[in-house]
Enzyme design. Structure first.
Site, PDB file in Angstrom:
ATOM      1  CG  HIS A  16      -1.929   0.999   1.335  1.00 22.99           C
ATOM      2  ND1 HIS A  16      -2.239   1.652   2.501  1.00 22.99           N
ATOM      3  CD2 HIS A  16      -2.779   1.489   0.400  1.00 22.99           C
ATOM      4  CE1 HIS A  16      -3.240   2.492   2.294  1.00 22.99           C
ATOM      5  NE2 HIS A  16      -3.595   2.416   1.015  1.00 22.99           N
ATOM      6  CG  ASP A  45      -3.251   6.955  -3.107  1.00 23.07           C
ATOM      7  OD1 ASP A  45      -4.238   6.235  -3.290  1.00 23.07           O
ATOM      8  OD2 ASP A  45      -2.519   6.885  -2.095  1.00 23.07           O
ATOM      9  CG  HIS A  58      -4.067   9.310   0.427  1.00 20.00           C
ATOM     10  ND1 HIS A  58      -4.927   9.998   1.257  1.00 20.00           N
ATOM     11  CD2 HIS A  58      -4.635   8.092   0.233  1.00 20.00           C
ATOM     12  CE1 HIS A  58      -5.961   9.225   1.570  1.00 20.00           C
ATOM     13  NE2 HIS A  58      -5.797   8.062   0.959  1.00 20.00           N
TER      14      HIS A  58
END
Ligand code: G3P
Ligand code: MG
Length: 259
Positions: A16, A45, A58
């Site tokens: 992640h 992201d 993000h």
């Protein structure tokens, strides 16, 4: 390569934001650290600068994960998408995390793509539009992904919480696989994923139950989940038939080389 539920080239474990919380999220340093822990696929992201350059961030704003406030002061907009890439590229996106990462730059998407392509790593590109820029972001990110991965054997997996961004990606590069991200099972999620010709549903891990997994798999979707950070939660999901895990805990879960 046509990606389907059966023909699925991606590893089970996905790091992640590069390496979870062990390095500054969404930076090249994080990707390198995730790779050093054995990870072969990453999530990040991506949004657009004011001059249309895709970069990693993000939040809508730069405040939490860069030195923008310190550098520019409170009178300047902290919204990342308000600034040209030339300005954003000067920011320090590492000091907020720890001294070891001081000076780590905010990365543009192209650099991260090259890191993954050069090393044969998979990438899950979360299209994370600045508020109000869903269609434009989906279009531009898909254009860049299609160009960068044009000679690759495994395409990147595009995902978004925003159906409008996914629709734009679909219209721009229909051959790139898509996943619908869900933080709730809102009314019409399955029909929306079908209409966007997604290959995966990527849920907050708490949403996966026997009924939701059955619904998704019966409709031909792979079931993935975020953000899975402990072993008992991973086991619960495995028992349900969930097949992909996005985790912060690159130090806890060691993906086998085949996964
Ligand atoms: O793509 C999975 C996960 O990253 C979605 O949530 O808020 O961490 O981007 P978030
Ligand atoms: Mg994300």
């Amino acid at each position: 390569m046509l990606i389907t539920e059966e023909n699925w080239p991606y590893p089970t474990w996905i790091a992640h934001r590069g390496a979870g919380k062990l390095a500054p999220e969404n930076t090249l340093a994080a990707f390198r650290l995730g790779a050093a822990h054995g990870y072969r696929m990453f999530e990040c992201d991506v949004k657009l600068s004011a001059d249309g350059v895709p970069f990693l961030l993000h939040d809508d704003t730069l405040t939490r994960t860069s030195n923008a406030l310190l550098q520019w002061g409170a009178d300047v907009s902290a919204v990342g998408g308000d600034h040209d890439w030339g300005t954003l590229s000067q920011l320090d996106a590492g000091s907020w995390h720890s001294r070891a990462f001081a000076g780590e730059p905010l990365p543009c998407f192209e650099n991260i793509a090259h890191f993954c392509l050069h090393n044969g790593y998979g990438l899950n590109i979360e299209i994370k539009p600045t508020t109000g820029q869903a269609r434009q972001t989906g279009t531009v990110v898909a254009q860049h992904a299609a160009r960068l991965w044009r000679n690759a054997s495994v395409p990147p997996l595009l995902s978004s919480f925003d159906p409008e961004a996914l629709a734009a990606a679909h219209d721009t590069a229909p051959h790139l696989p898509r996943g619908l991200l869900l933080e709730t099972l809102w009314k019409g999620w399955l029909e929306t994923a079908l209409s966007l010709e997604c290959v995966a549903i990527i849920c907050d891990h708490t949403l996966w139950e026997t009924s939701s997994v059955t619904q998704a798999q019966s409709a031909g979707f792979r079931c993935l989940s975020y953000t899975v950070n402990d072993a008992s939660k991973a086991q619960r999901l495995l028992d349900l038939g969930v097949e992909g895990f996005i985790t912060d805990r690159v130090d806890l879960f060691a993906p086998a080389s085949s996964q």
